[in-house]
Design an enzyme around this catalytic site. Structure first.
Site, PDB file in Angstrom:
ATOM      1  N   GLU A  34       0.814  -1.224   0.000  1.00 28.14           N
ATOM      2  CA  GLU A  34       0.000   0.000   0.000  1.00 28.14           C
ATOM      3  C   GLU A  34       0.848   1.276   0.000  1.00 28.14           C
ATOM      4  O   GLU A  34       0.558   2.208  -0.731  1.00 28.14           O
ATOM      5  CB  GLU A  34      -0.952   0.013   1.199  1.00 28.14           C
ATOM      6  CG  GLU A  34      -2.025  -1.053   1.091  1.00 28.14           C
ATOM      7  CD  GLU A  34      -3.019  -0.993   2.241  1.00 28.14           C
ATOM      8  OE1 GLU A  34      -3.734   0.012   2.359  1.00 28.14           O
ATOM      9  OE2 GLU A  34      -3.064  -1.951   3.035  1.00 28.14           O
ATOM     10  N   HIS A  90       9.737 -26.986   3.262  1.00 26.04           N
ATOM     11  CA  HIS A  90       9.117 -28.238   2.835  1.00 26.04           C
ATOM     12  C   HIS A  90       8.363 -28.085   1.513  1.00 26.04           C
ATOM     13  O   HIS A  90       7.653 -28.995   1.109  1.00 26.04           O
ATOM     14  CB  HIS A  90       8.195 -28.768   3.942  1.00 26.04           C
ATOM     15  CG  HIS A  90       8.962 -29.031   5.205  1.00 26.04           C
ATOM     16  ND1 HIS A  90       9.563 -30.235   5.473  1.00 26.04           N
ATOM     17  CD2 HIS A  90       9.280 -28.213   6.227  1.00 26.04           C
ATOM     18  CE1 HIS A  90      10.197 -30.160   6.630  1.00 26.04           C
ATOM     19  NE2 HIS A  90      10.049 -28.933   7.108  1.00 26.04           N
ATOM     20  N   LYS A 147     -13.570  -0.241  -3.845  1.00 23.94           N
ATOM     21  CA  LYS A 147     -14.629  -0.040  -2.845  1.00 23.94           C
ATOM     22  C   LYS A 147     -15.821   0.689  -3.476  1.00 23.94           C
ATOM     23  O   LYS A 147     -16.975   0.352  -3.221  1.00 23.94           O
ATOM     24  CB  LYS A 147     -14.096   0.744  -1.645  1.00 23.94           C
ATOM     25  CG  LYS A 147     -13.239  -0.110  -0.708  1.00 23.94           C
ATOM     26  CD  LYS A 147     -12.838   0.631   0.558  1.00 23.94           C
ATOM     27  CE  LYS A 147     -12.011  -0.285   1.460  1.00 23.94           C
ATOM     28  NZ  LYS A 147     -11.533   0.340   2.680  1.00 23.94           N
TER      29      LYS A 147
HETATM   30  O1  PA5 Z   1      -4.989   0.400   4.655  1.00 22.99           O
HETATM   31  C1  PA5 Z   1      -6.094   0.503   4.150  1.00 22.99           C
HETATM   32  O2  PA5 Z   1      -6.566   1.589   3.809  1.00 22.99           O
HETATM   33  C2  PA5 Z   1      -6.937  -0.732   3.951  1.00 22.99           C
HETATM   34  O3  PA5 Z   1      -6.198  -1.890   4.106  1.00 22.99           O
HETATM   35  C3  PA5 Z   1      -8.131  -0.691   4.920  1.00 22.99           C
HETATM   36  O4  PA5 Z   1      -7.681  -0.871   6.234  1.00 22.99           O
HETATM   37  C4  PA5 Z   1      -9.141  -1.769   4.551  1.00 22.99           C
HETATM   38  O5  PA5 Z   1      -9.622  -1.542   3.258  1.00 22.99           O
HETATM   39  C5  PA5 Z   1     -10.306  -1.825   5.525  1.00 22.99           C
HETATM   40  O6  PA5 Z   1     -10.836  -0.566   5.763  1.00 22.99           O
HETATM   41  P1  PA5 Z   1     -11.139  -0.136   7.276  1.00 22.99           P
HETATM   42  O7  PA5 Z   1      -9.798  -0.220   7.955  1.00 22.99           O
HETATM   43  O8  PA5 Z   1     -11.634   1.256   7.205  1.00 22.99           O
HETATM   44  O9  PA5 Z   1     -12.108  -1.116   7.808  1.00 22.99           O
END
Ligand code: PA5
Length: 340
Positions: A222, A238, A332
């Site tokens: 990310e 393994h 999303k």
């Molecule tokens: O880092 C991020 O933005 C994502 O991995 C979010 O954590 C994930 O999409 C879930 O969203 P939230 O943390 O708002 O539940």
């Protein structure tokens, strides 16, 4: 000085991890959890940056927790979740559809529940249903709120008698990170240079470190916008050992990052060295990192923070804005436009 770019902002957030750990613990302590029935299992429901705190807590508590502890990152809770389960639902935004689905199931099955969130739909539902909520501060990406989300969860589990007091570990983790963050940052810059243009392959060497490898992967995905591979030793020895370095184009890109701890079994330590020898030529280079600190909690966070810093510095080298996660947001939006 005000951070100038998204990556600078992310760096500030990562350096603030110890402050978040302290504050998240205070926020959870202030929440009245009420009288609870005895539980025979613990589930943490959460996705991505909100789920990882649950995995880290599980890795820390697995060897001492008296009841099975699972993390659910899916729409559906496992069958074990029932009236005698504690389900902690974690979503920073409060609007993640998989997590809300898990919340709905836990509610319908009569599980004992707590929510940890910055607000959103999860906050609203929990208020309507009388589910205790730990509300964490907003205004940052969920993955950058790990300190709040993790310590809020840990203290919640402590308050409910799922684990013994974690206070000394938390305090040590905070002290260690404050003392070492600048030197870890400069080490992170060196590692980031090594990782530029590579395929990072992060290997954990103990159950406690498995979620730390996951955290490295998620942050490299990310923040830095790169693919990252993870696996765990000894299981790796393994199966994956045979596939390492093939196809050769991929092998030439591989940089092995091995995460070690004093609890790593000496045989696993030896295995790692032997495996690196046997597979020489199947990866570009390898670096080994040992945790620092005394308590398990401090040790885990020493490598969490290092990985976070590496991901930010790699983003900088790749001209990727560490705050930007356009594909996640697009997906999303697409999902929100398509109702079940
Ligand atoms: O880092 C991020 O933005 C994502 O991995 C979010 O954590 C994930 O999409 C879930 O969203 P939230 O943390 O708002 O539940």
């Amino acid at each position: 000085m005000r951070p100038e770019t998204g990556t600078d902002q992310m760096l500030e957030l990562v350096l603030g991890l110890p402050d978040q750990l302290e504050r998240g613990a205070d926020l959870a302590r202030a929440v009245a959890l009420g009288r609870r029935r005895r539980v025979d299992s613990v589930l943490v429901a959460g996705m991505g940056g909100s789920g990882i705190g649950g995995r880290i807590a599980r890795g820390l508590l697995l060897d001492s927790c008296p009841v099975p502890f699972q993390v659910c990152s899916d729409y559906h809770l496992p069958a074990v979740a029932g009236r005698k389960s504690l389900v902690v639902v974690v979503s920073f935004s409060g609007n993640t559809e998989e997590t809300l689905s898990a919340y709905g199931q836990a509610h319908r099955r009569g599980c004992s529940m707590v929510a940890i969130t910055g607000g959103g739909e999860l906050g609203r539902l929990a208020a309507r249903h009388g589910v205790p909520v730990v509300t964490v501060p907003g205004g940052m990406p969920p993955r950058a709120a790990l300190g709040y989300l993790f310590s809020a969860l840990l203290v919640t589990l402590e308050q409910l008698g799922i684990c013994t007091s974690q206070q000394s570990g938390l305090k040590e983790a905070v002290r260690l990170m404050r003392r070492q963050r600048r030197s870890w940052h400069s080490r992170a810059r060196t590692i980031a240079r090594q990782l530029k243009g590579s395929l990072p392959m992060v290997y954990s060497t103990s159950r406690m470190l498995d979620p730390v490898a996951d955290r490295w992967r998620c942050q490299l995905n990310e923040n830095s916008g790169v693919l990252c591979h993870t696996n765990a030793l000894p299981e790796h020895n393994h199966n994956e050992i045979v596939g390492m370095g093939r196809p050769a184009r991929v092998g030439r890109l591989g940089v092995v990052i091995a995460l070690l701890d004093r609890e790593t079994d000496p045989r696993t330590r030896f295995r790692l060295k032997a495996m690196l020898d046997i597979t020489l030529g199947a990866y570009r280079s390898a670096v080994l990192f040992d945790t620092e600190g005394r308590s398990r909690l401090a040790r885990v966070f020493s490598l969490v923070m290092l990985g976070d810093l590496v991901s930010v510095e790699l983003a900088r080298l790749l001209n990727k804005d560490a705050m930007e996660i356009g594909r996640i947001n697009r997906l999303k939006e697409t999902m929100a436009g398509r109702k079940r």
